[in-house]
Design a protein around this motif. Structure first.
Motif, PDB file in Angstrom:
ATOM      1  N   TYR A 235       0.845  -1.191   0.000  1.00  0.00           N
ATOM      2  CA  TYR A 235       0.000   0.000   0.000  1.00  0.00           C
ATOM      3  C   TYR A 235       0.883   1.245   0.000  1.00  0.00           C
ATOM      4  CZ  TYR A 235      -3.129  -3.655   1.591  1.00  0.00           C
ATOM      5  OH  TYR A 235      -3.821  -4.828   1.697  1.00  0.00           O
TER       6      TYR A 235
ATOM      7  N   THR B 182      -0.005   4.281   1.114  1.00  0.00           N
ATOM      8  CA  THR B 182      -0.227   5.134   2.278  1.00  0.00           C
ATOM      9  C   THR B 182      -0.988   4.355   3.352  1.00  0.00           C
ATOM     10  OG1 THR B 182      -2.367   5.915   1.489  1.00  0.00           O
ATOM     11  CG2 THR B 182      -0.423   7.200   0.811  1.00  0.00           C
TER      12      THR B 182
ATOM     13  N   GLU C 168      -3.702   5.345   4.580  1.00  0.00           N
ATOM     14  CA  GLU C 168      -5.096   5.482   4.179  1.00  0.00           C
ATOM     15  C   GLU C 168      -5.500   4.389   3.185  1.00  0.00           C
ATOM     16  OE1 GLU C 168      -3.587   9.173   5.809  1.00  0.00           O
ATOM     17  OE2 GLU C 168      -2.868   8.086   4.051  1.00  0.00           O
TER      18      GLU C 168
ATOM     19  N   LEU D 107      -5.981   1.215   5.175  1.00  0.00           N
ATOM     20  CA  LEU D 107      -7.248   1.269   5.899  1.00  0.00           C
ATOM     21  C   LEU D 107      -8.423   1.021   4.960  1.00  0.00           C
ATOM     22  CD1 LEU D 107      -8.903   1.836   8.447  1.00  0.00           C
ATOM     23  CD2 LEU D 107      -8.768   4.272   7.869  1.00  0.00           C
ATOM     24  N   LYS D 108      -8.367   1.617   3.776  1.00  0.00           N
ATOM     25  CA  LYS D 108      -9.436   1.413   2.802  1.00  0.00           C
ATOM     26  C   LYS D 108      -9.583  -0.064   2.457  1.00  0.00           C
ATOM     27  CE  LYS D 108     -11.151   2.835  -1.683  1.00  0.00           C
ATOM     28  NZ  LYS D 108     -10.947   3.654  -2.854  1.00  0.00           N
TER      29      LYS D 108
END
Length: 72
Positions: A55, A57, A59, A62-63
């Motif tokens: 990933y 980031t 974020e 988390l997504k």
């Protein structure tokens, strides 16, 4: 010549472990599983061991977790 050219250019293949990863096929970057952004290996900080996904980031990580939990 840019940073990617110096390292070898293409996409790397990695095996993600707890706190570290192992390079299976060398390359300059991996592709974020959520955003599709190229992540230079020296900037890779986030991945999921169970899904074997990188990933870009926190974020994005988390997504992905929210997507998985939504399906469960």
């Amino acid at each position: 010549m840019n940073r990617i050219d110096k390292i070898g250019g293409g996409e790397a293949e990695l095996v993600y472990g707890d706190g570290e990863y192992h390079v299976v096929n060398p390359g300059a970057y991996v592709t974020c599983a959520v955003t599709g952004v190229h992540i230079p290996l020296d900037e890779l900080r986030y991945w999921n061991v169970d899904l074997q996904e990188p990933y870009a980031t926190p974020e994005a990580s988390l997504k992905r977790m929210q997507e998985i939990r939504g399906k469960a």
